[in-house]
Design a protein around this motif. Structure first.
Motif: not given
Length: 277
Positions: A82-87, A121-125, A130-131, A145-152
């Protein structure tokens, strides 16, 4: 002819054809549903990686969702990059207006694409926030996935016990179901995907294949779940079917270019190699 169930993917385009919108559409087709798109970004990428991302204006992303939902109808929807918080904010608003998500009638699978295949990371904090705050509470299912779990969540999953901890932490963000995928637990002999509804766990265990080419595996899994929900399956049945589908697709993965090739649903089309010969 009877119109098949309709599914919508809200995601980025992969110029290499391995993941993103392209993976979603081929999976939808292989699962027997009609796929529609709301493109969030155009990526400049090949099998070696991403060298550029060009985002679509948030109001255009929202308009894509609304125009297909109000005319064609959507039986289930999913997100990808989804690329950005605004999107993300625009997607949340558009989904509310057309009844996609937990407050509406249309199941909503959120694949929180926020890390590359290398864990970067592919997204800003701000976008990750926003996610968590805007999309997870609307989600029927989230599929990190587990990398996304870590970021979230900040949890570094290194064992199946920590998978359970991660599922509980993710559920606190408000989704109806959580699927913590275990593909990145490289030392485990088997691959455990763990489904959690806030009170009970359901385990989906499959073999771990020694395969390099896994590009688009997360998109393919989420798209298969979305297809199953569009066909009226309950969540456990849809995830079970998706687990079987992705296992076969990993087995049929093929090399592409000089880097990582895609998983493939070509096994669903037994005459594909000979049809035009």
């Amino acid at each position: 002819m009877t119109t098949p169930p309709r599914t919508l993917t809200i995601a980025g385009s992969d110029s290499g054809g391995g993941a993103g919108i392209q993976a979603d559409l081929r999976t939808f087709f292989a699962c027997g549903v009609h796929g529609m798109t709301a493109i969030t970004a155009v990526t400049v990428q090949n099998s070696l990686g991403v060298s550029g991302v060009h985002t679509i204006p948030p109001e255009v992303v929202a308009a894509q969702i609304e125009v297909v939902a109000t005319d064609i109808g959507v039986q289930a929807a999913k997100t990808g990059m989804l690329a950005t918080a605004e999107i993300i904010t625009a997607v949340a608003g558009a989904c509310d207006r057309v009844g996609i998500g937990r407050s509406g009638v249309t199941p909503f699978v959120v694949d929180p694409v926020s890390a590359s295949m290398h864990g970067d990371p592919l997204l800003t904090d701000q976008a990750i926030d926003a996610l968590r705050s805007e999309l997870f509470p609307r989600a029927s299912l989230v599929t990190p996935n587990l990398d996304e779990v870590r970021l979230l969540t900040g949890i570094e999953v290194r064992s199946q016990a920590q998978q359970r901890d991660a599922a509980k932490a993710l559920a606190e963000f408000g989704s109806e179901w959580v699927l913590v995928k275990g593909g990145h637990l490289w030392d485990d002999a088997e691959c455990l995907d763990l489904l959690y509804d806030g009170s009970e766990f359901t385990e989906f265990v499959g073999p771990r294949y020694d395969v390099k080419h896994t590009h688009g595996s997360g998109d393919t899994l989420a798209s298969t779940v979305t297809s199953g929900l569009a066909k009226g399956l309950d969540m456990v049945s849809a995830v079970r079917a998706a687990k079987a589908f992705i296992q076969r697709s990993v087995q049929d993965a093929y090399p592409l270019g000089g880097g990582v090739g895609p998983v493939s649903p070509r096994w669903r089309l037994p005459d594909a190699d000979t049809f035009l010969l």
